[in-house]
Design an enzyme around this catalytic site. Structure first.
Site, PDB file in Angstrom:
ATOM      1  N   CYS A 139       0.833  -1.211   0.000  1.00 50.73           N
ATOM      2  CA  CYS A 139       0.000   0.000   0.000  1.00 50.73           C
ATOM      3  C   CYS A 139       0.866   1.260   0.000  1.00 50.73           C
ATOM      4  O   CYS A 139       1.349   1.692   1.053  1.00 50.73           O
ATOM      5  CB  CYS A 139      -0.945   0.005   1.202  1.00 50.73           C
ATOM      6  SG  CYS A 139      -2.019   1.449   1.234  1.00 50.73           S
ATOM      7  N   CYS A 142      -0.591   4.164   2.025  1.00 53.58           N
ATOM      8  CA  CYS A 142      -0.421   4.066   3.486  1.00 53.58           C
ATOM      9  C   CYS A 142       1.023   4.307   3.904  1.00 53.58           C
ATOM     10  O   CYS A 142       1.272   4.939   4.922  1.00 53.58           O
ATOM     11  CB  CYS A 142      -0.810   2.675   3.989  1.00 53.58           C
ATOM     12  SG  CYS A 142      -2.185   1.898   3.177  1.00 53.58           S
ATOM     13  N   ASP A 143       1.956   3.775   3.156  1.00 52.30           N
ATOM     14  CA  ASP A 143       3.325   3.687   3.668  1.00 52.30           C
ATOM     15  C   ASP A 143       4.350   4.548   2.936  1.00 52.30           C
ATOM     16  O   ASP A 143       5.507   4.614   3.354  1.00 52.30           O
ATOM     17  CB  ASP A 143       3.790   2.214   3.623  1.00 52.30           C
ATOM     18  CG  ASP A 143       2.943   1.341   4.536  1.00 52.30           C
ATOM     19  OD1 ASP A 143       2.509   1.857   5.583  1.00 52.30           O
ATOM     20  OD2 ASP A 143       2.706   0.171   4.200  1.00 52.30           O
TER      21      ASP A 143
END
Ligand code: NAP
Length: 337
Positions: A139, A142-143
């Protein structure tokens, strides 16, 4: 599970990620006493991530598993019954629907909310699995921000790989796309955007042989699938998988309308499926946004849709007539009919 055998619930929610637990919160607050069957990965995909920094309301960020514990606690506080259990089969021909849990306990549900989520596809390498959450992730949204001024690689050649690579250039000093063939399947416009970006390079005809490092990623070993040559990229600290997602919807194949990838199709601007009393939310029906906050939003929609639908069922039983309360839904006869 024995204590609920053969019981009829007004709402059964299958799945316990942000969508399922938000649906549970709303259904519980509507006094519908929902049962949540948590599935094989209680808490959903977020329990496999570390910091979540893009969920509103957590200005300092929060660990994924902690956030899902909070979701669960909030839903149970209002009366949701959350239990570990896998729905192994559903009989769709009569209502209330009959669900079998873990192949042994049967229960009945007047309405079912499908919040079974999706799973990122992984390569399946032992080193990849060992380093998940330590620099290997599926992701970028997200990261990505954890990789400022670092060299990361993205695996894949579809639209996701292009989109994620382009997104990662905001943070990373260099993004290398590693693709197993010598051409991308991504749309032309997204390919062009990636290929023309000064921070993006491509390594064609190659796959990952091994992710290096113990505590954090410290390089990758690549294999050229045409020549067999092995090369090592020693400065890589992040590995982003973008080889597709698979919605967890096998249980509903042939019953609920789905697209060719298995995402459940809901009626526009609602969570209604093609079946009376079955609602779908979260990643099981969203191939586009796939964020915790959008999943939670659609979980709320599913609970509200189901609640309203259930209210109308009372009318239906009392009048004895059939009216289409589930827009476009296939009418399923009641067990008593
Ligand atoms: P995808 O189109 O299925 O692409 C997956 C990519 O991963 C392919 O290039 C594939 O290689 C590669 N791959 C698959 N398994 C692999 C393996 N084991 N090892 C190495 N490489 C592997 O998936 P996606 O990119 O996630 O897109 C899914 C859908 O969402 C598509 O319909 C896409 O158009 C859509 N989408 C749209 C947008 C947008 O419009 N903004 C953004 C993202 C996704 P091969 O090419 O060799 O098969």
């Amino acid at each position: 599970m024995k204590d609920i055998a053969d019981k009829t619930f007004r709402i059964v929610i299958i799945g316990s990620g942000p969508a399922g637990l938000t649906a549970a919160l709303y259904a519980a607050r509507a006094d519908l006493k929902p049962l949540v069957l948590e599935g094989p990965e209680p808490g959903g995909q977020l329990t496999t991530t570390t910091d979540v920094e893009n969920f509103p309301g957590y200005p300092e960020g929060v660990m994924g598993p902690k956030m899902m514990e909070d979701f669960r606690e909030q839903a149970t506080r209002f009366g949701a019954d959350c239990r570990y259990g896998m729905v192994t089969s559903i009989e769709f021909d009569k209502r209330p629907y009959k669900l079998t849990i873990d192949e042994e306990t049967t229960i009945f549900a007047e309405a079912v909310i499908v919040a079974t989520g999706a799973a990122a596809k992984w390569l399946g390498l032992p080193s990849e699995q060992r380093m998940r959450g330590r620099g290997v992730t599926a992701c970028a949204t997200c990261d990505g921000a954890f990789f400022r001024e670092q060299h990361v690689i993205v695996i894949g050649g579809g639209d996701s790989a292009m989109e994620e690579s382009t997104f990662l250039t905001k943070f990373a000093s260099k993004v290398t796309i590693v693709h197993r063939r010598d051409e991308f399947r991504a749309s032309k416009i997204m390919q062009d955007r990636a290929l023309n970006h000064p921070k993006i390079e491509v390594i064609w005809d190659s796959t990952i042989e091994e992710v290096l490092g113990e505590q954090v990623v410290q390089g990758v070993k690549l294999r050229n699938v045409k020549t067999g040559e092995i090369t090592t990229l020693e400065d890589v600290t992040g590995v982003f998988l973008a080889i597709g997602h698979k919605p967890n919807t096998d249980l509903f194949k042939g019953v609920l309308d789905m697209d060719e990838s298995g995402y459940i199709i809901t009626k526009p601007r609602s969570t209604y499926t093609n079946m009376d009393g079955i609602f779908a939310c979260g990643d099981a029906q969203d191939a586009i946004y796939r964020q915790a906050v959008t999943a939670a939003g659609s979980g709320c929609m599913a609970a509200l849709d189901a609640e309203r639908w259930l209210e109308n069922q009372v009318d239906h039983v009392e009048t004895g007539g059939y009216r289409l309360y589930h827009p476009g839904g296939r009418h399923i006869p009641l067990r008593s009919e």
